[in-house]
Motif scaffolding. Structure first.
Motif, PDB file in Angstrom:
ATOM      1  N   ASP A 229       0.828  -1.205  -0.082  1.00 12.74           N
ATOM      2  CA  ASP A 229      -0.070   0.132   0.054  1.00 12.74           C
ATOM      3  C   ASP A 229       0.820   1.266   0.100  1.00 12.74           C
ATOM      4  OD1 ASP A 229      -2.385  -1.455   0.121  1.00 12.74           O
ATOM      5  OD2 ASP A 229      -2.731  -1.445   2.118  1.00 12.74           O
ATOM      6  N   GLY A 230       2.000   1.247   0.862  1.00 12.03           N
ATOM      7  CA  GLY A 230       2.802   2.291   0.830  1.00 12.03           C
ATOM      8  C   GLY A 230       3.654   2.811  -0.263  1.00 12.03           C
ATOM      9  N   GLN A 231       3.693   1.375  -0.873  1.00 14.60           N
ATOM     10  CA  GLN A 231       4.627   1.574  -2.163  1.00 14.60           C
ATOM     11  C   GLN A 231       3.962   2.399  -3.296  1.00 14.60           C
ATOM     12  OE1 GLN A 231       5.979  -2.299  -2.602  1.00 14.60           O
ATOM     13  NE2 GLN A 231       8.060  -2.005  -2.049  1.00 14.60           N
ATOM     14  N   GLN A 232       2.607   1.782  -3.419  1.00 13.25           N
ATOM     15  CA  GLN A 232       1.683   2.211  -4.490  1.00 13.25           C
ATOM     16  C   GLN A 232       1.341   3.901  -4.115  1.00 13.25           C
ATOM     17  OE1 GLN A 232      -1.884  -0.346  -4.095  1.00 13.25           O
ATOM     18  NE2 GLN A 232      -1.140  -1.839  -5.234  1.00 13.25           N
ATOM     19  N   ALA A 233       1.307   4.119  -2.706  1.00 13.47           N
ATOM     20  CA  ALA A 233       1.104   5.704  -2.312  1.00 13.47           C
ATOM     21  C   ALA A 233       2.405   6.412  -2.608  1.00 13.47           C
ATOM     22  CB  ALA A 233       0.638   5.611  -1.115  1.00 13.47           C
ATOM     23  N   GLY A 234       3.721   5.703  -2.931  1.00 12.78           N
ATOM     24  CA  GLY A 234       4.914   6.283  -3.226  1.00 12.78           C
ATOM     25  C   GLY A 234       5.437   6.820  -1.809  1.00 12.78           C
ATOM     26  N   THR A 235       5.078   6.433  -0.750  1.00 12.22           N
ATOM     27  CA  THR A 235       5.657   6.644   0.793  1.00 12.22           C
ATOM     28  C   THR A 235       6.735   5.752   1.360  1.00 12.22           C
ATOM     29  OG1 THR A 235       3.813   5.601   1.809  1.00 12.22           O
ATOM     30  CG2 THR A 235       3.454   8.020   1.342  1.00 12.22           C
ATOM     31  N   ILE A 236       6.802   4.436   0.266  1.00 16.59           N
ATOM     32  CA  ILE A 236       7.719   3.392   0.922  1.00 16.59           C
ATOM     33  C   ILE A 236       8.344   3.049  -0.300  1.00 16.59           C
ATOM     34  CG2 ILE A 236       7.875   1.072   1.531  1.00 16.59           C
ATOM     35  CD1 ILE A 236       5.596   1.312   3.274  1.00 16.59           C
ATOM     36  N   ARG A 237       9.780   2.713  -0.190  1.00 14.66           N
ATOM     37  CA  ARG A 237      10.480   2.708  -1.303  1.00 14.66           C
ATOM     38  C   ARG A 237      10.069   1.511  -2.150  1.00 14.66           C
ATOM     39  NH1 ARG A 237      14.553  -1.313   0.111  1.00 14.66           N
ATOM     40  NH2 ARG A 237      14.665  -1.727   2.384  1.00 14.66           N
ATOM     41  N   ARG A 238      10.420   1.295  -3.299  1.00  9.95           N
ATOM     42  CA  ARG A 238      10.183   0.237  -3.988  1.00  9.95           C
ATOM     43  C   ARG A 238      11.266  -0.877  -4.118  1.00  9.95           C
ATOM     44  NH1 ARG A 238       5.301   0.246  -6.238  1.00  9.95           N
ATOM     45  NH2 ARG A 238       4.729   2.233  -6.761  1.00  9.95           N
ATOM     46  N   CYS A 239      10.894  -2.262  -3.536  1.00 10.83           N
ATOM     47  CA  CYS A 239      11.601  -3.468  -3.325  1.00 10.83           C
ATOM     48  C   CYS A 239      10.822  -4.340  -3.259  1.00 10.83           C
ATOM     49  CB  CYS A 239      12.722  -3.060  -2.127  1.00 10.83           C
ATOM     50  SG  CYS A 239      13.827  -4.344  -1.564  1.00 10.83           S
ATOM     51  N   ASN A 240      11.141  -5.695  -3.003  1.00 12.54           N
ATOM     52  CA  ASN A 240      10.269  -6.668  -2.894  1.00 12.54           C
ATOM     53  C   ASN A 240       9.591  -6.533  -1.231  1.00 12.54           C
ATOM     54  OD1 ASN A 240       9.350  -9.260  -2.163  1.00 12.54           O
ATOM     55  ND2 ASN A 240      10.902 -10.363  -3.268  1.00 12.54           N
ATOM     56  N   PRO A 241       8.244  -6.533  -1.218  1.00 19.18           N
ATOM     57  CA  PRO A 241       7.635  -6.567  -0.116  1.00 19.18           C
ATOM     58  C   PRO A 241       7.855  -7.360   0.914  1.00 19.18           C
ATOM     59  CG  PRO A 241       6.266  -6.068  -1.762  1.00 19.18           C
ATOM     60  CD  PRO A 241       7.408  -6.550  -2.518  1.00 19.18           C
ATOM     61  N   GLN A 242       8.262  -8.638   0.604  1.00 17.92           N
ATOM     62  CA  GLN A 242       8.445  -9.855   1.421  1.00 17.92           C
ATOM     63  C   GLN A 242       9.622  -9.619   2.114  1.00 17.92           C
ATOM     64  OE1 GLN A 242       8.128 -13.123  -1.160  1.00 17.92           O
ATOM     65  NE2 GLN A 242       6.266 -13.595  -0.417  1.00 17.92           N
ATOM     66  N   VAL A 243      10.641  -9.173   1.311  1.00 15.28           N
ATOM     67  CA  VAL A 243      12.104  -8.815   1.877  1.00 15.28           C
ATOM     68  C   VAL A 243      12.194  -7.918   2.917  1.00 15.28           C
ATOM     69  CG1 VAL A 243      14.420  -8.143   1.310  1.00 15.28           C
ATOM     70  CG2 VAL A 243      13.184  -9.628  -0.242  1.00 15.28           C
ATOM     71  N   ILE A 244      11.412  -6.585   2.754  1.00 23.66           N
ATOM     72  CA  ILE A 244      11.480  -5.683   3.710  1.00 23.66           C
ATOM     73  C   ILE A 244      10.609  -6.034   4.783  1.00 23.66           C
ATOM     74  CG2 ILE A 244      10.348  -3.233   4.055  1.00 23.66           C
ATOM     75  CD1 ILE A 244      10.530  -2.758   1.164  1.00 23.66           C
ATOM     76  N   ALA A 245       9.432  -6.659   4.655  1.00 24.42           N
ATOM     77  CA  ALA A 245       8.712  -7.399   5.899  1.00 24.42           C
ATOM     78  C   ALA A 245       9.590  -8.110   6.705  1.00 24.42           C
ATOM     79  CB  ALA A 245       7.479  -7.976   5.247  1.00 24.42           C
ATOM     80  N   ARG A 246       9.968  -9.073   5.983  1.00 21.42           N
ATOM     81  CA  ARG A 246      11.041 -10.171   6.880  1.00 21.42           C
ATOM     82  C   ARG A 246      11.942  -9.495   7.480  1.00 21.42           C
ATOM     83  NH1 ARG A 246      10.672 -15.526   2.907  1.00 21.42           N
ATOM     84  NH2 ARG A 246       8.314 -15.552   2.716  1.00 21.42           N
ATOM     85  N   ALA A 247      12.849  -8.382   7.032  1.00 24.95           N
ATOM     86  CA  ALA A 247      13.924  -7.638   7.378  1.00 24.95           C
ATOM     87  C   ALA A 247      13.592  -6.878   8.486  1.00 24.95           C
ATOM     88  CB  ALA A 247      14.531  -6.829   6.278  1.00 24.95           C
ATOM     89  N   LEU A 248      12.251  -6.238   8.519  1.00 24.20           N
ATOM     90  CA  LEU A 248      11.887  -5.640   9.678  1.00 24.20           C
ATOM     91  C   LEU A 248      11.371  -6.361  10.940  1.00 24.20           C
ATOM     92  CD1 LEU A 248       9.343  -2.851   8.099  1.00 24.20           C
ATOM     93  CD2 LEU A 248      11.457  -2.494   9.113  1.00 24.20           C
ATOM     94  N   LEU A 249      10.979  -7.511  10.428  1.00 29.52           N
ATOM     95  CA  LEU A 249      10.682  -8.702  11.687  1.00 29.52           C
ATOM     96  C   LEU A 249      11.808  -9.089  12.360  1.00 29.52           C
ATOM     97  CD1 LEU A 249       8.405  -9.997  13.166  1.00 29.52           C
ATOM     98  CD2 LEU A 249       8.742 -12.156  11.414  1.00 29.52           C
ATOM     99  N   LEU A 250      12.973  -9.507  11.510  1.00 30.46           N
ATOM    100  CA  LEU A 250      14.297  -9.801  12.210  1.00 30.46           C
ATOM    101  C   LEU A 250      14.670  -8.667  13.192  1.00 30.46           C
ATOM    102  CD1 LEU A 250      16.121 -11.145   9.068  1.00 30.46           C
ATOM    103  CD2 LEU A 250      15.081 -12.634  11.279  1.00 30.46           C
TER     104      LEU A 250
END
Length: 194
Positions: free
Chosen positions: A137-158
């Motif tokens: 959602d943030g990527q579509q709104a332009g507020t979150i950088r473009r990258c694989n959402p799975q990678v970002i989510a998993r990195a944040l969880l780590l």
């Protein structure tokens, strides 16, 4: 390593009374810890027969999995809202203060090791799914950088794992919990910045 045993969505309970049984299990663990909690004691506290509990869970490990999933999912749901960054910060804070989580870490920390070292659990899968959607959602709104959402989510969880489990080891006269929380905010802001 991906978990093949758990799906991110929790199936509805076959017996709606199972929440009362999980409440009894939670109370037992808070009172005496995991190692001293038995299915028999849970049944006694829930006011049902031992066989009633055994029909729902064949052993304490299955029951613990369901209890932790319910508990952590509740923490995340209560923390969800606002921006992804606010949700991450609120969830980390809420888990560190969660009575059951604190009790498990104090008395039976080895119960968490499989979810930190070997596989993801249902709670982690659910958190990742929520974060992924917020990232998309943030990527579509332009507020979150473009990258694989799975990678970002998993990195944040780590990253969050360390702040939930180990932040207290980094607090002393020179660094406060508030200092660390501010740094977590910076880490998340920079990880998401477009």
């Amino acid at each position: 390593m991906s978990s093949l045993r758990h799906s991110p969505e929790e199936a509805p309970r076959a017996d709606p009374r199972e929440d009362a049984y999980l409440d009894a299990a939670r109370a037992c663990i808070l009172d005496v810890g995991w190692r001293r909690t038995t299915l028999t004691e849970i049944a006694r506290r829930a006011g049902v027969s031992r066989m009633t509990i055994y029909r729902a869970w064949s052993d304490m490990s299955q029951l613990l999995g369901d209890l932790m999933t319910r508990e952590w999912a509740g923490v995340v749901a209560a923390s969800h809202g606002g921006t992804l960054m606010e949700t991450v910060l609120a969830t980390v804070r809420a888990l560190r203060e969660n009575e059951l989580f604190v009790r498990i870490v104090e008395l039976d920390p080895e119960l968490l090791l499989p979810y930190l070292l070997n596989r993801r659990g249902r709670s982690q899968e659910a958190v990742i799914a929520l974060m992924e959607q917020a990232i998309v959602d943030g990527q579509q709104a332009g507020t979150i950088r473009r990258c694989n959402p799975q990678v970002i989510a998993r990195a944040l969880l780590l990253a969050a794992h360390g702040f939930v489990l180990s932040a207290h080891t980094m607090v002393d006269d020179d660094v406060t919990e508030a200092d660390l929380e501010a740094e977590l905010r910076t880490l998340v802001e920079r990880a998401l910045a477009p």
